[in-house]
Design an enzyme around this catalytic site. Structure first.
Site, PDB file in Angstrom:
ATOM      1  N   ALA A 139      -5.002   1.843  14.788  1.00 24.97           N
ATOM      2  CA  ALA A 139      -4.003   2.696  14.135  1.00 24.97           C
ATOM      3  C   ALA A 139      -2.645   2.020  14.042  1.00 24.97           C
ATOM      4  O   ALA A 139      -1.686   2.624  13.552  1.00 24.97           O
ATOM      5  CB  ALA A 139      -3.870   4.016  14.897  1.00 24.97           C
ATOM      6  N   ILE A 187      -7.613   2.872  10.564  1.00 25.29           N
ATOM      7  CA  ILE A 187      -6.945   3.942   9.833  1.00 25.29           C
ATOM      8  C   ILE A 187      -6.325   3.364   8.566  1.00 25.29           C
ATOM      9  O   ILE A 187      -5.547   2.407   8.618  1.00 25.29           O
ATOM     10  CB  ILE A 187      -5.837   4.599  10.681  1.00 25.29           C
ATOM     11  CG1 ILE A 187      -6.395   5.072  12.023  1.00 25.29           C
ATOM     12  CG2 ILE A 187      -5.201   5.749   9.922  1.00 25.29           C
ATOM     13  CD1 ILE A 187      -7.506   6.067  11.910  1.00 25.29           C
ATOM     14  N   LYS A 208      -2.288   5.713   0.041  1.00 27.32           N
ATOM     15  CA  LYS A 208      -1.377   4.823  -0.677  1.00 27.32           C
ATOM     16  C   LYS A 208      -2.010   3.456  -0.952  1.00 27.32           C
ATOM     17  O   LYS A 208      -1.430   2.628  -1.665  1.00 27.32           O
ATOM     18  CB  LYS A 208      -0.079   4.677   0.105  1.00 27.32           C
ATOM     19  CG  LYS A 208       0.705   5.982   0.178  1.00 27.32           C
ATOM     20  CD  LYS A 208       1.899   5.875   1.090  1.00 27.32           C
ATOM     21  CE  LYS A 208       2.665   7.196   1.103  1.00 27.32           C
ATOM     22  NZ  LYS A 208       1.864   8.340   1.577  1.00 27.32           N
TER      23      LYS A 208
END
Length: 645
Positions: A392, A434, A438
């Site tokens: 992440a 993750i 976008k």
């Protein structure tokens, strides 16, 4: 001069708030209950002998002294066992009623056995039964009367420093009933319930308060009854109905509170339910709550394993760590360069281990380490040997990465390549990354670098050791730097609230919801799949701003204005979750979809990344750097040898 009644009330309040009463309250209440017990037995026995005092001369008086001594010891014992003196008379509820009945029943039963074995006196035996009934009636009656007087006094006196606000309760079931009782006791709500609204019980009466109509009548009764606060006492109420309630109240200066969890009429008292009443938040209107997970599937690849979470100090990484912790890994490594966020997360886990049983055997270890540092990461992975890696760590703030695109390359692209390659080298079982919406048709440096990480993952798909997957989703409510905290700060300072465009829409998901779905998608990981989460319906940012202002007790455009400031560089009007050439199919979980895999040439992609790395470490200007990043992920990139499997 105060009238006698007023003087008595003042004296009673002084006594009840005195240090002596607070210190010895339980003992005082116990003495009062024991007086009730003794009076009840005297009355019961007098009734049994028809108030014929000559019966005391027939040899009964000596026996009564022995019985009296036993009665005192007997009732003291059972009152202590069932904690009768500990219960507050103001908060008498079903639990206290059952406790009193059980204490009196077992005390009388014990007394009956004692009298039968010792005296064999029929008159005393019968008197015990009568006395038991009188004791229950007097103890409960006294408490109910005391509570009614307190509620009556509260309604008359109001709230110090302000008047009571008229309140509506949405939901006339068990939770609504208990909430009604709780409101009448807690002055900090400053509320006087005047009615319920319930789609199924319109026209009925609950504890003296009418059910005025259905939820559709909300605006009508808010205006008609001058409602100042609305309580939603239906924990299972759908998001769409909550939205309807907020929309109905948009033009009223009305506070809204919501019950977070359901209650049971027997098992919950009014005091505990009021602790579950919170201000309604924007998450209540946008999120879908807790996600249904296949617990066995997730437990299969986490329980008893060594798990590493990069970027654990961030919003998503931190919540992922909390969700993983619930599945009892053997060791949970928290990795980040943000030492403050990492330290606070570690403290949360330490506190949880102290407060809850069953987590003592989980080792939680924090490491301040950057994924950019290949040698340090390689040494760390060699020493810790994680089974599962959740990645992440990333630079995610779009405007900041527009000004420093070289940092986006170093952290998002190079750091991710380091982590993937090291994980494969050390035979990590599973790596889940993750990603973001976008990354689809990116117009910003941040989005382009995240797309590059997706391609990196797919270029390593056939490694024969590590299962790989990416999870792509949109905006997360309340995450660091997201629009929600920004709007909150603007509202707290009196506005205005700024939106980039009044037409812009975004997908939103709550932090726990996103983390739970990432865990579930991790089970499906295999050869570089990109999983897309169902983000629900897109939300207009303007509507979001209006709702947040309303939830804060203000009126949009009257109390707090909303102004348009224009799109930021690279910002899109509408976010996308998939590329046009990505074929998507459902998984077993209806909220998780899988995109078919692109075949990416590893060597060609690495050449592009090596060039970007060299540029990022040079004196290149930001414009040229961004152009190179965008060129690297253009739709005709040469390193994709086949579009999908």
């Amino acid at each position: 001069m105060n009238p006698p009644g007023r003087y008595s009330k003042i004296m009673l309040k002084k006594i009840m708030h005195s240090q002596f009463y607070r210190k010895y309250r339980s003992l005082i209440l116990l003495c009062l209950d024991m007086v009730i017990v003794m009076v009840s037995f005297v009355l019961a026995y007098m009734l049994k002998i028809n108030f014929d005092m000559s019966e005391f001369d027939n040899g009964i008086k000596p026996r009564l002294w022995g019985v009296t001594a036993f009665v005192i010891a007997d009732f003291l014992f059972f009152f202590w066992v069932y904690k009768i003196p500990k219960s507050l008379w103001t908060y008498i509820s079903a639990k206290e009623i059952f406790s009193i009945v059980k204490a009196v029943f077992f005390a009388c039963l014990t007394l009956e056995i004692f009298v039968t074995l010792t005296y064999r006196e029929a008159q005393i035996l019968t008197a015990v039964v009568i006395a038991g009934v009188i004791i229950i009636v007097l103890m409960l009656g006294g408490r109910v009367i005391y509570r009614a007087l307190r509620e009556y006094e509260y309604q008359r006196s109001g709230v110090p420093g302000g008047r009571l606000r008229n309140a509506l309760i949405i939901g006339a079931g068990d939770s609504g009933y208990i909430l009604l009782k709780g409101i009448t006791k807690h002055k900090y709500y400053q509320a006087r319930p005047v009615g319920f609204l319930d789609d199924a019980r319109a026209g009925s009466i609950v504890s003296g308060i009418p059910v005025l109509g259905t939820i559709e009548d909300l605006a009508l009764y808010v205006a008609k009854l001058d409602i100042g606060i609305v309580f939603i006492a239906i924990p299972s109420l759908t998001v769409s109905r909550k939205r309807y309630i907020i929309d109905s109240l948009k033009h009223f200066n009305c506070e809204v509170k919501v019950m977070r969890r359901s209650v049971d009429l027997v098992d919950e008292d009014e005091d505990s339910i009021t602790s579950k009443i919170k201000d309604i938040s924007i998450e209540d209107l946008l999120g879908r709550g807790e996600v249904e997970l296949e617990q066995d599937e997730i437990s299969e690849y986490i329980r008893g394993k060594t798990v590493l979470v990069t970027g654990a100090g961030g919003t998503i990484g931190g919540q992922l760590s909390r969700e993983i912790f619930k599945f009892h890994p053997k060791t949970l490594y928290l990795l980040d360069v943000n030492e403050n966020g990492l330290y606070m997360l570690e403290q949360d886990f330490m506190r949880k281990k102290r407060q809850e049983k069953g987590y003592d055997d989980i080792a939680v270890i924090s490491e301040v380490l950057s994924i950019r540092d290949y040698k340090a990461m390689d040494l760390f992975m060699r020493e810790t040997k994680p089974d599962v890696v959740y990645h992440a760590a990333a630079h995610k703030h779009v405007p900041l990465m527009e000004t420093r695109p070289m940092e986006a390359v170093k952290n998002n692209v190079i750091g991710t390549r380091n982590l993937i390659d090291i994980s494969i080298e050390h035979e990590v079982e599973r790596l889940i990354m993750i990603s973001t919406d976008k990354a689809v048709n990116p117009t910003t440096a941040m989005g382009a670098t995240k797309r590059m990480t997706e391609l990196l993952l797919q270029s390593r798909r056939n490694n024969g050791k590590t299962k790989l997957a990416a999870v792509r989703f949109g905006n997360v409510l309340g995450s660091n730097g997201s629009v929600i905290p920004i709007f909150k700060r603007q509202i707290e300072t009196g506005g205005p609230v700024t939106v980039t465009s009044k037409e812009i829409v975004r997908y939103f998901m709550t932090v726990p919801e996103a983390a739970q779905l990432v865990l579930q998608a991790g089970y499906y990981a295999d050869k570089g799949e990109i999983f897309v989460l169902d983000m629900g319906e897109p939300v207009r940012i303007l509507s979001l701003a209006e709702n947040m202002i309303s939830l804060s007790g203000y009126r949009p455009y009257k109390d707090i204005d909303i102004i348009e400031v224009g799109l930021r560089p690279g910002e899109k009007m509408y976010e996308e979750l998939s590329w046009s050439d990505e074929d998507t199919e459902k998984t077993k979980n209806n909220l998780i979809f899988k995109n078919h895999i692109h075949y990416v040439d590893k060597e060609k992609l690495d050449c592009v990344i090596d060039e970007l790395e060299m540029m990022a470490n040079s004196d290149i200007d930001r414009k040229t750097m961004k152009e190179a990043i965008m060129m690297g992920v253009s739709v005709d990139y040469s390193f994709v040898t086949e579009r999908h499997s």
